[in-house]
Design an enzyme around this catalytic site. Sequence first.
Site, mmCIF file in Angstrom:
data_model
loop_
_atom_site.group_PDB
_atom_site.id
_atom_site.type_symbol
_atom_site.label_atom_id
_atom_site.label_comp_id
_atom_site.label_asym_id
_atom_site.label_seq_id
_atom_site.Cartn_x
_atom_site.Cartn_y
_atom_site.Cartn_z
ATOM 1 C CG PHE A 100 35.268 43.636 34.564
ATOM 2 C CD1 PHE A 100 36.310 42.832 34.135
ATOM 3 C CD2 PHE A 100 35.584 44.894 35.072
ATOM 4 C CE1 PHE A 100 37.633 43.251 34.212
ATOM 5 C CE2 PHE A 100 36.895 45.327 35.149
ATOM 6 C CZ PHE A 100 37.928 44.502 34.719
ATOM 7 C CE LYS A 133 25.129 47.535 37.957
ATOM 8 N NZ LYS A 133 26.155 47.533 36.842
ATOM 9 C CB SER A 181 37.926 50.976 41.079
ATOM 10 O OG SER A 181 36.867 51.934 41.099
ATOM 11 C CB CYS A 204 41.133 42.569 44.389
ATOM 12 S SG CYS A 204 40.253 41.129 45.030
ATOM 13 C CD GLU A 237 43.103 47.923 41.419
ATOM 14 O OE1 GLU A 237 42.914 46.753 41.786
ATOM 15 O OE2 GLU A 237 42.236 48.817 41.511
#
Length: 504
Positions: free
Chosen positions: A151, A174, A228, A283, A383
């Site tokens: 996202f 996707k 993730s 990230c 994280e």
Amino acid sequence: MEPRRLKNFINGQWVESKAHRWLEVRNPATDEVIALCPETTPDEIDRTVRIAQEAFWSWRTTPPPRRAKFLFDFHEKLQKHQDEIARLIVDENGKTLADARGEIIRAMEYVEHACAGPELLKGSHAEDVGTGVDTMYIREPLGAFVFLPPFNFPAMIALYFVWALAAGDTAIVKSSRLCPMTITRIIEIAEECGFPRGVLNLLHGSGSGVGEALVTHPGTAGVSFVGSSKVGERVYKTAIHHNKRAQCQGGAKNHVLIAEDAIIDEVMQNVVDSCFGHVGERCFAVSNVLAVEKIYEKVKEKFLDLSKKLVLGYGMDKGVTLGPVVSKEALNEILKEADQGIKDGAKLLLDGRNAKVDKYPKGYFLGPTVLEAEPEMRLFQLEVFGPVRCLKKVKDLAEGVQIINQSPYGHTANIYTENGGWAREFARLVDVGQVGINIGTPAPIAYFPVGGRKISMYGDIRGRANEAIDFYTDKKVIISRWHSSFQGTAKTLDDGFAMKYSKK
């Protein structure tokens, strides 16, 4: 206004899904439902894969320069819609318009690099590896690839598919279930370019449902994933268990180490931007700021002063420098981690947990939240995908490197120093995929690979730049020998290539 019901793009056509379940897409600043995306059905998934398979051979045999012309046209059309796409990103993701425009600029560079497909697809040839024997390898595309973008960069990372198309593969994207509108608009623009039917397809739905079905489908050749580490590991293991290629980029817990000779007044704005740009949902974001003890107090003071100047609000509004996080669920998860950090003993220096934006009372807002924490704490190690950051005083650079390398993640590490020797040694010692030297967010330009180590990366070939061509193709080796000669009889295989040697 009624929320838009998003359609799938299958075989060159926009198709209303027969899904029984529709997922809400909300504007993070207003909590308004702005779209509904379908949980695509198993039959629709199967049909899409079969169509991508059927389109593969014709696209695979399309000359690379002709494939590149489609991408050049795509790039030209994307340029005309940059601002429109940026606004879509703001509405469904929450980042500021400036950050969204920056994402589009980098996304365009991906397409530019993929346009070099004819050059990147060259093989290799060696003559006379044995008597009269030549060896070469050619790069062959493999089939239908699955793309599972996150996202946080709904345009940029979704466009990883351009390298697959350049290589001669077909693509099934996707969309992120939180941010599907951006890639929908991008595919609408791609449709205008006239790509052959079935070459590029878009499905909507959840990762656990639609994404997993695509990865496990026998008709797909591989998967590119960004998200993730927990999900990346699952996707990678699922893919290789089903004999697929997999390139899965996971999460990060990036550190910046500020040396005593750093020019504090010059670098601290860059440090803060690296921590809170894109709402900290990237990230490459800096999570832990380490500073040597000699300058730590000055670093802390400057960091807090600059963090307090960030302006919360809707990313389209003038003057806003920090938007909302992507969803209410994400906000609650971040708040839970911050609260747990305080319970574990972290010292709260700046509290953004109760941030309010009067104009948008329902938005998912979280102000910059800064804590002093220790490396053994969960908050320091895990994280946290949002604007919660840790500060830590270290004795010297050696201790800083030790802390960095103790992290289970291995994405990025940064140093601020004017000492070239220190910078060189730092770059060699830290166990990460990217290093920044006086640059807090060392995101490589589009024609360099990107990835991490340890749990920040699953797979050994990165899915971007030149390495993308390695990922989306296979090297087929062809060894040949001809028995005809117009200058006498062809020689026999009397050397090492034939694995026999004649006695003299």
